[in-house]
Design a protein around this motif. Structure first.
Motif, PDB file in Angstrom:
ATOM      1  N   ASN A  42       2.525   7.188  -5.779  1.00 22.60           N
ATOM      2  CA  ASN A  42       1.177   7.585  -5.353  1.00 22.60           C
ATOM      3  C   ASN A  42       0.251   7.784  -6.540  1.00 22.60           C
ATOM      4  OD1 ASN A  42       1.743   7.555  -2.594  1.00 22.60           O
ATOM      5  ND2 ASN A  42       2.512   9.639  -2.641  1.00 22.60           N
ATOM      6  N   THR A  43       0.739   8.485  -7.553  1.00 25.24           N
ATOM      7  CA  THR A  43      -0.085   8.742  -8.735  1.00 25.24           C
ATOM      8  C   THR A  43      -0.387   7.443  -9.475  1.00 25.24           C
ATOM      9  OG1 THR A  43       0.869  10.943  -8.972  1.00 25.24           O
ATOM     10  CG2 THR A  43      -0.214  10.021 -10.901  1.00 25.24           C
ATOM     11  N   ALA A  44       0.628   6.646  -9.708  1.00 23.45           N
ATOM     12  CA  ALA A  44       0.433   5.397 -10.456  1.00 23.45           C
ATOM     13  C   ALA A  44      -0.512   4.453  -9.730  1.00 23.45           C
ATOM     14  CB  ALA A  44       1.776   4.715 -10.701  1.00 23.45           C
ATOM     15  N   ALA A  45      -0.395   4.363  -8.410  1.00 14.13           N
ATOM     16  CA  ALA A  45      -1.229   3.437  -7.642  1.00 14.13           C
ATOM     17  C   ALA A  45      -2.710   3.681  -7.895  1.00 14.13           C
ATOM     18  CB  ALA A  45      -0.923   3.547  -6.151  1.00 14.13           C
ATOM     19  N   HIS A  46      -3.114   4.931  -7.968  1.00 12.24           N
ATOM     20  CA  HIS A  46      -4.531   5.264  -8.164  1.00 12.24           C
ATOM     21  C   HIS A  46      -5.058   4.809  -9.525  1.00 12.24           C
ATOM     22  CE1 HIS A  46      -5.067   7.432  -4.453  1.00 12.24           C
ATOM     23  NE2 HIS A  46      -3.983   8.132  -4.687  1.00 12.24           N
ATOM     24  N   TYR A  47      -4.163   4.497 -10.447  1.00 17.05           N
ATOM     25  CA  TYR A  47      -4.583   4.100 -11.790  1.00 17.05           C
ATOM     26  C   TYR A  47      -4.420   2.594 -12.045  1.00 17.05           C
ATOM     27  CZ  TYR A  47      -5.335   8.904 -13.040  1.00 17.05           C
ATOM     28  OH  TYR A  47      -5.826  10.174 -13.087  1.00 17.05           O
ATOM     29  N   TYR A  48      -3.919   1.873 -11.065  1.00 17.76           N
ATOM     30  CA  TYR A  48      -3.838   0.410 -11.174  1.00 17.76           C
ATOM     31  C   TYR A  48      -5.066  -0.221 -10.528  1.00 17.76           C
ATOM     32  CZ  TYR A  48       0.939  -0.148 -12.920  1.00 17.76           C
ATOM     33  OH  TYR A  48       2.063  -0.159 -13.703  1.00 17.76           O
ATOM     34  N   THR A  49      -5.503  -1.345 -11.081  1.00 20.58           N
ATOM     35  CA  THR A  49      -6.564  -2.118 -10.444  1.00 20.58           C
ATOM     36  C   THR A  49      -5.924  -3.210  -9.596  1.00 20.58           C
ATOM     37  OG1 THR A  49      -6.750  -3.738 -12.233  1.00 20.58           O
ATOM     38  CG2 THR A  49      -8.142  -1.733 -12.399  1.00 20.58           C
ATOM     39  N   ILE A  50      -6.714  -3.812  -8.740  1.00 17.26           N
ATOM     40  CA  ILE A  50      -6.212  -4.912  -7.905  1.00 17.26           C
ATOM     41  C   ILE A  50      -5.698  -6.035  -8.787  1.00 17.26           C
ATOM     42  CG2 ILE A  50      -6.914  -6.706  -6.260  1.00 17.26           C
ATOM     43  CD1 ILE A  50      -8.895  -4.557  -5.114  1.00 17.26           C
ATOM     44  N   ASP A  51      -6.453  -6.390  -9.814  1.00 15.92           N
ATOM     45  CA  ASP A  51      -6.034  -7.475 -10.712  1.00 15.92           C
ATOM     46  C   ASP A  51      -4.731  -7.151 -11.440  1.00 15.92           C
ATOM     47  OD1 ASP A  51      -8.142  -9.126 -10.005  1.00 15.92           O
ATOM     48  OD2 ASP A  51      -9.415  -8.480 -11.682  1.00 15.92           O
ATOM     49  N   GLU A  52      -4.551  -5.884 -11.820  1.00 12.04           N
ATOM     50  CA  GLU A  52      -3.310  -5.495 -12.493  1.00 12.04           C
ATOM     51  C   GLU A  52      -2.120  -5.621 -11.546  1.00 12.04           C
ATOM     52  OE1 GLU A  52      -4.918  -2.255 -15.788  1.00 12.04           O
ATOM     53  OE2 GLU A  52      -4.574  -1.603 -13.729  1.00 12.04           O
ATOM     54  N   VAL A  53      -2.277  -5.205 -10.293  1.00  9.49           N
ATOM     55  CA  VAL A  53      -1.190  -5.330  -9.315  1.00  9.49           C
ATOM     56  C   VAL A  53      -0.918  -6.806  -9.030  1.00  9.49           C
ATOM     57  CG1 VAL A  53      -0.480  -4.856  -6.931  1.00  9.49           C
ATOM     58  CG2 VAL A  53      -1.539  -3.052  -8.300  1.00  9.49           C
ATOM     59  N   ARG A  54      -1.981  -7.585  -8.892  1.00 12.53           N
ATOM     60  CA  ARG A  54      -1.822  -9.030  -8.673  1.00 12.53           C
ATOM     61  C   ARG A  54      -1.015  -9.660  -9.817  1.00 12.53           C
ATOM     62  NH1 ARG A  54      -6.996 -10.486  -7.886  1.00 12.53           N
ATOM     63  NH2 ARG A  54      -6.808 -10.472  -5.629  1.00 12.53           N
ATOM     64  N   ALA A  55      -1.319  -9.262 -11.052  1.00 10.41           N
ATOM     65  CA  ALA A  55      -0.592  -9.791 -12.209  1.00 10.41           C
ATOM     66  C   ALA A  55       0.877  -9.380 -12.171  1.00 10.41           C
ATOM     67  CB  ALA A  55      -1.250  -9.316 -13.505  1.00 10.41           C
ATOM     68  N   LEU A  56       1.163  -8.137 -11.775  1.00  8.08           N
ATOM     69  CA  LEU A  56       2.559  -7.694 -11.652  1.00  8.08           C
ATOM     70  C   LEU A  56       3.299  -8.532 -10.611  1.00  8.08           C
ATOM     71  CD1 LEU A  56       2.232  -3.787 -11.722  1.00  8.08           C
ATOM     72  CD2 LEU A  56       3.174  -5.247 -13.519  1.00  8.08           C
ATOM     73  N   ILE A  57       2.647  -8.775  -9.477  1.00 10.94           N
ATOM     74  CA  ILE A  57       3.272  -9.580  -8.421  1.00 10.94           C
ATOM     75  C   ILE A  57       3.530 -10.992  -8.933  1.00 10.94           C
ATOM     76  CG2 ILE A  57       2.885 -10.661  -6.159  1.00 10.94           C
ATOM     77  CD1 ILE A  57       1.384  -8.066  -5.360  1.00 10.94           C
TER      78      ILE A  57
END
Length: 173
Positions: A42-57
């Motif tokens: 929950n905490t980490a999610a609030h500090y990721y951007t959409i582009d950062e999550v997309r890059a991780l995926i």
């Protein structure tokens, strides 16, 4: 219903992950290791951007549980070095913000205080707070607070102008 910006699936009313700049679906969250009910997720999610999550995926990687602390440390460094325009999305830079509220020609003391306030507000991340609110009353309260903040900018400007006029009067005597 909102649509996930990563895979286009629908995000249910109670579903999804709120990120720094938007919301993604549960499936995309699971792909990077976010787990509902897990405080680190929950905490980490609030500090990721959409582009950062997309890059991780795209890389097949999992989220970093310490990402929030790293982002906070970076934001602190940037705010100590000066204004960080990325934390106030509506403002491209400090000058645009000052132009909006007519705060360009303040006395040095007032200007320093205004800069400190802007830095503090930008470190809070108003848009992140707004994105996490669900209730109508919560949104209403935040909107009212934002209105009061904007009124305070006007009052700061007016008080600064009054102080300048008073100094001129004192100097004439």
């Amino acid at each position: 219903m909102a649509e996930c910006p990563i895979d286009g699936s629908k995000i249910g009313f109670m579903g999804g992950w709120v990120l720094k700049d938007g919301e993604i679906c549960n499936d995309c969250g699971k792909k990077v290791g976010f787990q509902k009910g897990d405080s680190k997720s929950n905490t980490a999610a609030h500090y990721y951007t959409i582009d950062e999550v997309r890059a991780l995926i795209d890389k097949g990687e999992q989220f970093d549980p310490d990402h929030a602390q790293k982002v906070r440390d970076e934001e602190t460094k940037r705010s100590q070095a000066g204004f960080d325009p990325t934390t106030i999305p509506a403002m491209k830079n400090r000058q645009e913000f000052l132009d909006k509220y007519g705060l360009n020609h303040l006395d040095p003391e007032t200007s320093e205080i205004v800069n400190q306030i802007v830095d503090q507000m930008s470190s809070i991340g108003f848009s992140r707070v707004m994105a996490t609110l669900n209730g109508l009353m919560d949104r209403y309260q935040v909107t009212m607070n934002q209105t009061q903040i904007e009124q305070n900018w006007v009052l700061i400007k007016q008080q600064d102008e009054t102080n300048k006029l008073l100094r001129k009067l004192v100097n004439k005597q």
